[in-house]
Design a protein around this motif. Structure first.
Motif, PDB file in Angstrom:
ATOM      1  N   THR A   1     -12.296  -1.836   2.797  1.00  0.00           N
ATOM      2  CA  THR A   1     -13.670  -1.487   2.797  1.00  0.00           C
ATOM      3  C   THR A   1     -14.303  -2.302   1.425  1.00  0.00           C
ATOM      4  O   THR A   1     -15.485  -2.728   1.631  1.00  0.00           O
TER       5      THR A   1
ATOM      6  N   LYS B   1      -5.051   1.586   2.043  1.00  0.00           N
ATOM      7  CA  LYS B   1      -5.360   0.455   2.647  1.00  0.00           C
ATOM      8  C   LYS B   1      -6.699   0.470   2.907  1.00  0.00           C
ATOM      9  O   LYS B   1      -7.521  -0.675   2.825  1.00  0.00           O
ATOM     10  N   LYS B   2      -7.158   1.336   3.593  1.00  0.00           N
ATOM     11  CA  LYS B   2      -8.712   1.450   3.996  1.00  0.00           C
ATOM     12  C   LYS B   2      -9.435   1.278   3.049  1.00  0.00           C
ATOM     13  O   LYS B   2     -10.517   0.618   3.206  1.00  0.00           O
TER      14      LYS B   2
ATOM     15  N   GLU C   1      -6.395  -6.552   6.541  1.00  0.00           N
ATOM     16  CA  GLU C   1      -6.261  -5.403   7.380  1.00  0.00           C
ATOM     17  C   GLU C   1      -5.174  -5.487   8.218  1.00  0.00           C
ATOM     18  O   GLU C   1      -4.535  -4.495   8.535  1.00  0.00           O
TER      19      GLU C   1
ATOM     20  N   TYR D   1       0.892  -1.153   0.033  1.00  0.00           N
ATOM     21  CA  TYR D   1      -0.117  -0.180  -0.044  1.00  0.00           C
ATOM     22  C   TYR D   1       1.037   1.065  -0.108  1.00  0.00           C
ATOM     23  O   TYR D   1       1.720   1.345   0.816  1.00  0.00           O
TER      24      TYR D   1
ATOM     25  N   PRO E   1      -1.985   4.720   4.149  1.00  0.00           N
ATOM     26  CA  PRO E   1      -2.877   4.082   4.662  1.00  0.00           C
ATOM     27  C   PRO E   1      -4.341   4.396   4.353  1.00  0.00           C
ATOM     28  O   PRO E   1      -5.166   3.705   4.420  1.00  0.00           O
ATOM     29  N   GLN E   2      -4.539   5.339   3.507  1.00  0.00           N
ATOM     30  CA  GLN E   2      -5.990   5.859   2.913  1.00  0.00           C
ATOM     31  C   GLN E   2      -6.229   4.869   2.057  1.00  0.00           C
ATOM     32  O   GLN E   2      -7.131   4.194   1.955  1.00  0.00           O
TER      33      GLN E   2
END
Length: 389
Positions: free
Chosen positions: A92, A87-88, A113, A81, A84-85
């Motif tokens: 999701t 990855k989120k 995650e 990734y 972090p954004q």
């Protein structure tokens, strides 16, 4: 005078002239054959005595002439990734993204995650590379993390990847100066760019074997181009063995035979793992060049799964013998250190036990290199003294 002399000798010996000529000719021929046979045996004896030295000389010259760039690649890299954004977003939309990538690229992605990277799972190395490229392209823009964008990105990456495969195959044929290769053979060679065996890149491995086989052939006075061709094509079956049954040597030989390769090259490919008994000098040179490329320092590394399997196999063999208390595998699997109960195994039996374990390992496992078996027997000696008052 000559005729009179011959007639006089014939009359005195009572032997016809023709018979005498035949006997003398037979004696001369027998003596010549004996002399020739003696010389042949002497030359064969000298040749056998000097064969290891000659063999090393040929290999040294071939390796000194080989100056191809070394390939340090160890496999298709994971995708991390970029922030972090992202990855989120992947976590999701995990279910939808996995389905879209499976449909477009043919591989599964593993989204967890707790991990900082995306896993790619699939048997086809080209599809794994396509999936990796698609994911990396998605990482460059947050707007790409959407199932609808996966299909569009995958199509673009697929065209680019196929173009790269074609160029790789053409470049390999050009580098080895091989003419009249079928376009499908070139493309299949290019696809080996994403195939690994014991972490060795097979595209570069085939190029190495092609060069080495050609060099060995030239040193021995054989056809260099045919040696290069056979060496380069020897592992082409590895580009297809994930979708076809059988060994890669047989698969590759059948593939190139159907696309116009000559019988000798087809035989050399089919015989390089003894699926067919080698019956030509070039066939044995392909085997030798393949071994040289795979055995050079740093060429291959065992995966953690294969190493663990080797450790378990060696420990199981050692522990089945009576008196063995434990077994440790040391030096990267090259030493098997066996601990025995000193009360059950004496010094003489320890010598015999090490030989038995080594023989069993030779018979039951097929790992390259030598494995040293060391039997350790503990001897404890104690003595006490009488107390003085």
């Amino acid at each position: 005078m000559r005729l009179d002399l011959v007639r006089e000798i014939s009359e005195k010996t009572q032997i016809p002239v023709d018979t005498a000529k035949a006997e003398i000719s037979g004696q001369l021929i027998a003596e010549a054959q004996t002399s020739i046979q003696r010389n042949i045996e002497l030359q064969e004896e000298n040749f056998k005595g000097n064969l290891p030295k000659k063999m090393r000389q040929v290999m040294d010259v071939a390796l000194d002439r080989f100056a191809r760039a070394y390939c340090p690649e160890r496999g298709i890299h994971a995708v991390y990734y970029s922030d972090p954004q992202l990855k989120k977003l992947f976590v999701t939309h995990a279910e939808a993204l996995t389905a879209a990538i499976q449909e477009s690229c043919g591989c599964d992605i593993i989204i967890d995650e707790n991990n900082e990277m995306l896993g790619v799972a699939g048997f086809d190395p080209v599809r794994r590379e396509l999936t990796r490229r698609t994911l990396e392209k998605m990482m460059k823009d947050k707007r790409n993390v959407h199932p609808d964008m996966v299909r569009k990105i995958a199509e673009n990456q697929k065209r680019e990847l196929f173009r790269q495969i074609k160029n790789d195959g053409d470049n390999l044929a050009k580098e080895l100066k091989l003419d009249n290769l079928h376009p499908e053979v070139r493309r299949m060679m290019g696809s080996l760019r994403y195939r690994y065996s014991f972490t060795q890149n097979q595209y570069f491995h085939c190029a190495e074997v092609g060069w080495l086989c050609g060099l060995l052939a030239s040193e021995l006075g054989l056809e260099m181009k045919k040696g290069r061709r056979s060496g380069m094509l020897h592992d082409i079956g590895k580009a297809m063995d994930h979708v076809m049954e059988g060994g890669h040597a047989m698969i590759g030989a059948d593939f190139i035979a159907a696309r116009g390769e000559g019988p000798e090259v087809v035989h050399n490919v089919r015989a390089h793992h003894y699926d067919e008994q080698p019956d030509s000098d070039l066939a044995f040179l392909v085997i030798a060049a393949d071994a040289i490329s795979g055995a050079r320092p740093g060429a291959r590394r065992s995966t953690i799964e294969s190493y663990n399997q080797k450790v378990n196999d060696l420990q199981d063999i050692a522990r089945r013998f009576e008196g063995v208390t434990d077994c440790f595998i040391l030096n990267g699997g090259r030493e098997c250190r066996v601990l025995v109960n000193g009360k059950k195994v004496n010094d003489y039996e320890a010598l015999s036990l090490s030989k038995q374990i080594a023989t069993t390992i030779e018979e039951e496992v097929s790992y390259p290199g030598h494995i040293k078996v060391v039997v350790v027997r503990e001897t404890t000696v104690a003595e006490s003294t009488a107390a003085r008052h």
